[in-house]
Design a protein around this motif. Structure first.
Motif, PDB file in Angstrom:
ATOM      1  N   ASP A 122      19.663  17.567  83.847  1.00  0.00           N
ATOM      2  CA  ASP A 122      20.772  17.931  84.736  1.00  0.00           C
ATOM      3  C   ASP A 122      21.168  16.756  85.642  1.00  0.00           C
ATOM      4  O   ASP A 122      22.360  16.490  85.833  1.00  0.00           O
ATOM      5  CB  ASP A 122      20.394  19.152  85.577  1.00  0.00           C
ATOM      6  CG  ASP A 122      20.214  20.413  84.740  1.00  0.00           C
ATOM      7  OD1 ASP A 122      20.735  20.477  83.602  1.00  0.00           O
ATOM      8  OD2 ASP A 122      19.534  21.338  85.223  1.00  0.00           O
ATOM      9  N   ILE A 123      20.188  16.042  86.175  1.00  0.00           N
ATOM     10  CA  ILE A 123      20.490  14.878  87.024  1.00  0.00           C
ATOM     11  C   ILE A 123      21.196  13.816  86.197  1.00  0.00           C
ATOM     12  O   ILE A 123      22.181  13.214  86.643  1.00  0.00           O
ATOM     13  CB  ILE A 123      19.202  14.327  87.685  1.00  0.00           C
ATOM     14  CG1 ILE A 123      18.669  15.326  88.718  1.00  0.00           C
ATOM     15  CG2 ILE A 123      19.462  12.964  88.323  1.00  0.00           C
ATOM     16  CD1 ILE A 123      17.271  15.010  89.218  1.00  0.00           C
ATOM     17  N   THR A 124      20.713  13.578  84.997  1.00  0.00           N
ATOM     18  CA  THR A 124      21.366  12.599  84.117  1.00  0.00           C
ATOM     19  C   THR A 124      22.797  13.013  83.819  1.00  0.00           C
ATOM     20  O   THR A 124      23.715  12.176  83.836  1.00  0.00           O
ATOM     21  CB  THR A 124      20.554  12.416  82.811  1.00  0.00           C
ATOM     22  OG1 THR A 124      19.249  11.960  83.152  1.00  0.00           O
ATOM     23  CG2 THR A 124      21.217  11.421  81.883  1.00  0.00           C
ATOM     24  N   ALA A 125      23.021  14.295  83.566  1.00  0.00           N
ATOM     25  CA  ALA A 125      24.381  14.780  83.317  1.00  0.00           C
ATOM     26  C   ALA A 125      25.273  14.482  84.510  1.00  0.00           C
ATOM     27  O   ALA A 125      26.405  13.998  84.354  1.00  0.00           O
ATOM     28  CB  ALA A 125      24.369  16.275  83.004  1.00  0.00           C
ATOM     29  N   PHE A 126      24.789  14.744  85.720  1.00  0.00           N
ATOM     30  CA  PHE A 126      25.581  14.431  86.915  1.00  0.00           C
ATOM     31  C   PHE A 126      25.830  12.928  87.022  1.00  0.00           C
ATOM     32  O   PHE A 126      26.964  12.490  87.247  1.00  0.00           O
ATOM     33  CB  PHE A 126      24.881  14.932  88.180  1.00  0.00           C
ATOM     34  CG  PHE A 126      25.505  14.416  89.440  1.00  0.00           C
ATOM     35  CD1 PHE A 126      26.801  14.748  89.773  1.00  0.00           C
ATOM     36  CD2 PHE A 126      24.805  13.552  90.258  1.00  0.00           C
ATOM     37  CE1 PHE A 126      27.398  14.233  90.937  1.00  0.00           C
ATOM     38  CE2 PHE A 126      25.382  13.045  91.409  1.00  0.00           C
ATOM     39  CZ  PHE A 126      26.679  13.379  91.744  1.00  0.00           C
ATOM     40  N   LEU A 127      24.798  12.122  86.864  1.00  0.00           N
ATOM     41  CA  LEU A 127      24.961  10.681  86.991  1.00  0.00           C
ATOM     42  C   LEU A 127      25.943  10.131  85.951  1.00  0.00           C
ATOM     43  O   LEU A 127      26.681   9.190  86.226  1.00  0.00           O
ATOM     44  CB  LEU A 127      23.616   9.971  86.890  1.00  0.00           C
ATOM     45  CG  LEU A 127      22.630  10.253  88.024  1.00  0.00           C
ATOM     46  CD1 LEU A 127      21.290   9.574  87.750  1.00  0.00           C
ATOM     47  CD2 LEU A 127      23.203   9.827  89.371  1.00  0.00           C
ATOM     48  N   TYR A 128      25.987  10.747  84.778  1.00  0.00           N
ATOM     49  CA  TYR A 128      26.914  10.293  83.733  1.00  0.00           C
ATOM     50  C   TYR A 128      28.367  10.683  84.047  1.00  0.00           C
ATOM     51  O   TYR A 128      29.265  10.252  83.351  1.00  0.00           O
ATOM     52  CB  TYR A 128      26.484  10.800  82.383  1.00  0.00           C
ATOM     53  CG  TYR A 128      25.482   9.900  81.673  1.00  0.00           C
ATOM     54  CD1 TYR A 128      24.821   8.876  82.354  1.00  0.00           C
ATOM     55  CD2 TYR A 128      25.189  10.060  80.331  1.00  0.00           C
ATOM     56  CE1 TYR A 128      23.909   8.061  81.706  1.00  0.00           C
ATOM     57  CE2 TYR A 128      24.291   9.246  79.677  1.00  0.00           C
ATOM     58  CZ  TYR A 128      23.657   8.238  80.380  1.00  0.00           C
ATOM     59  OH  TYR A 128      22.763   7.414  79.730  1.00  0.00           O
TER      60      TYR A 128
END
Length: 131
Positions: A122-128
């Protein structure tokens, strides 16, 4: 003179509307791509960035709270070629970096925060979405 002024104002409104539409289209595309690449939820990821305190060390646009300077700013991280100066910027590598930074770079100042696998997605999705 008055007709010319009205014409200029109408043109200005059209241009601003087109630019706003383009910006929102780009954001929607970035969001869809982030979900596709990571299997994560960018909305939840944004909340988790605050929960884990990522912004205590990093500057992150649109995340309330401190604007840390210890780590690099995370705006535009989706477009960077490498993470931690050595990992190719892929979803899997970003999740690994978020979950186990010392397995990548033993001397990093980035702490292991005990991030779960789903939280890392989820954090990676936001950062992307930060382009």
């Amino acid at each position: 003179m008055r007709k010319a002024l009205v014409g200029v104002l109408v043109l200005l409104v059209v241009v601003i509307s087109a630019l706003t539409f383009q910006k929102h289209s780009t954001q929607r595309y970035a969001r869809r791509e982030a979900v596709r690449l990571t299997g994560g939820n960018p909305n939840r990821g944004k909340e988790l960035v605050g929960y884990y305190g990522c912004n205590a060390c990093h500057t992150i646009t649109d995340v309330a709270g401190p604007r840390g300077k210890a780590g690099p700013p995370l705006d535009g991280i989706a477009e960077r070629g490498f993470l931690a100066g050595e990992l190719p910027n892929t979803s899997e590598n970003m999740q690994r970096w978020i979950r186990e930074p010392h397995s990548v770079e033993p001397k990093t100042a980035m702490p292991d925060m005990g991030v779960t696998e789903q939280d890392a997605k989820d954090i990676t999705a936001f950062l992307y979405t930060l382009r």
